[in-house]
Design a protein around this motif. Structure first.
Motif, PDB file in Angstrom:
ATOM      1  N   HIS A  91       1.950   1.886  -3.457  1.00  0.00           N
ATOM      2  CA  HIS A  91       0.872   2.485  -4.246  1.00  0.00           C
ATOM      3  C   HIS A  91       0.724   3.960  -3.916  1.00  0.00           C
ATOM      4  CE1 HIS A  91      -3.023   2.946  -6.228  1.00  0.00           C
ATOM      5  NE2 HIS A  91      -3.463   3.501  -5.116  1.00  0.00           N
ATOM      6  N   ASP A  92       0.793   4.310  -2.629  1.00  0.00           N
ATOM      7  CA  ASP A  92       0.663   5.711  -2.229  1.00  0.00           C
ATOM      8  C   ASP A  92       1.793   6.556  -2.808  1.00  0.00           C
ATOM      9  OD1 ASP A  92      -1.568   4.958  -0.807  1.00  0.00           O
ATOM     10  OD2 ASP A  92      -0.539   4.912   1.136  1.00  0.00           O
ATOM     11  N   GLN A  98       0.835  -1.207   0.000  1.00  0.00           N
ATOM     12  CA  GLN A  98       0.000   0.000   0.000  1.00  0.00           C
ATOM     13  C   GLN A  98       0.868   1.254   0.000  1.00  0.00           C
ATOM     14  OE1 GLN A  98      -3.446   0.274  -0.267  1.00  0.00           O
ATOM     15  NE2 GLN A  98      -2.879   2.416  -0.588  1.00  0.00           N
TER      16      GLN A  98
END
Length: 373
Positions: free
Chosen positions: A212-213, A209
């Protein structure tokens, strides 16, 4: 000696980095060759060898005084020879390209900067010309670090391959170890055990995650965004035992503005959140090797001088990999990266475009003469 002839000689010398390949030949033989080459052309050749068998050569042609000094920097070590398609130490020329280990990364740049320095100092210059043929860039960059303890300059050019494009930025990196704790117990006693490998899964999902950020966050105009990935994972002892620990090695690639401390804080925040929300989750974060990203001033004198010597509108680019430019910049030496065209760095087949080798030599010669005049 032409840059092509010199490159062929350099390629024939085994200079595999022994930190990458145990038993590798190292830089001693190629350093001896470079030192003799410079001495025969009137340069003072300084040998730096804090690590035995891992020398760097710094060749200096002193100026007459009152001019700016310029350092040309390149690494003489290569990656391994195993798996190369053909004889990696036998330079082969076909269709305007020279093949062999190191032709592209980066003995082509070494040959160009050596010949350019010799040509440019054929007439006296006011500033000093410094040529650093350094060890160990492919692993720890101990060569350039050692050079910068004894030498400095008003500007520098690193001749890593850049396809004759003016490279003004590159990414940095930080390595981390994450030790996720569990509790060893017999596989038949789940009430006693804590599965560290299963707990590691929570961290890996959070790491994905984070990646992705980063990818959807603010971008550097040349480099894009930073990245993160898990590199290694290990844990457990046997099929019938709950694993007491699981170790994850990860790499965070950084862009200008992202410090090692900042990247450590973002990972620690993930661990803190998981410890607060996931039962029996515990982890320890350890920061390892960190290398800063690099960004040059496009208006720096050395950039403007090289662009003028290029004689045409430059293609300006950035690189996703790390180079010794960051060390030079941190030492207060304005610099940029400019090198040959070709392909196959670290690959089974490697080559340099010979026309680009000649072009690089000419551009470097003109840059030296103008900057140090």
């Amino acid at each position: 000696m032409t840059p092509r002839d010199l490159l062929a000689r350099l390629v024939s010398i085994d200079s595999v980095n022994p930190d990458l390949v145990p038993g590798g030949n190292g830089e001693r033989e190629i350093a001896d060759f470079c030192a003799r080459w410079f001495q025969e052309r009137g340069f003072a050749a300084h040998r730096l060898e804090r690590r035995p068998g891992r020398p760097s050569i710094v060749a200096v042609r002193k100026g007459t005084g009152g001019g700016k000094s310029l350092m040309l920097n390149g690494h003489v070590d290569t990656v391994g020879l195993a798996g190369y398609d053909g004889d990696p130490l036998e330079p082969v020329v076909e269709d305007g390209r020279m093949f062999g280990r190191g032709t592209f990364d980066m003995k082509g740049g070494i040959a160009a900067m050596m010949v350019a320095a010799a040509r440019a100092t054929g007439r006296p210059l006011r500033g000093d010309v410094i040529v650093a043929c350094v060890a160990d860039e492919e692993h720890g960059s101990s060569g350039t670090e050692e050079v910068l303890e004894s030498f400095t300059a008003d500007a520098a050019i690193v001749t890593e391959p850049s396809h004759l494009e003016v490279t003004l930025a590159h990414k940095g990196f930080v390595w981390f170890e994450v030790e996720i704790g569990g509790r060893a117990a017999h596989g038949s006693r789940p009430e006693l055990g804590v599965d560290a490998i299963a707990k590691a899964g929570h961290f890996l999902v959070a790491l994905e995650q984070l990646g992705h950020d980063l990818a959807t966050g603010p971008q550097h105009p040349l480099l894009g965004t930073g990245t993160v990935h898990a590199s290694l994972i290990s844990g457990g002892e046997e099929a019938s035992t709950y694993p007491a620990s699981c170790r994850i090695t990860l790499e965070r690639r950084t862009v200008p503005g992202e410090s090692p401390r900042r990247t450590e804080d973002e990972l620690q925040a993930i661990i803190d959140r998981l410890e607060a929300t996931v039962p029996d989750f515990s982890a320890t974060l350890t920061r390892g090797l960190a290398r800063e990203p690099f960004e040059a001033d496009p208006d720096a004198e050395i950039v403007r001088t090289l662009v003028a010597a290029l004689g045409e509108p430059p293609v300006v680019r950035a690189e996703p990999f790390w180079t010794d430019c960051a060390l030079l910049d941190r030492a207060g030496i304005p610099c940029l990266l400019f090198g040959v065209d070709g392909a196959g760095a670290h690959a089974a087949t490697e080559h340099v475009d010979l026309a680009s080798l000649d072009r690089l030599t000419d551009v470097l010669t003109g840059t030296i003469a103008a900057f140090c005049a």
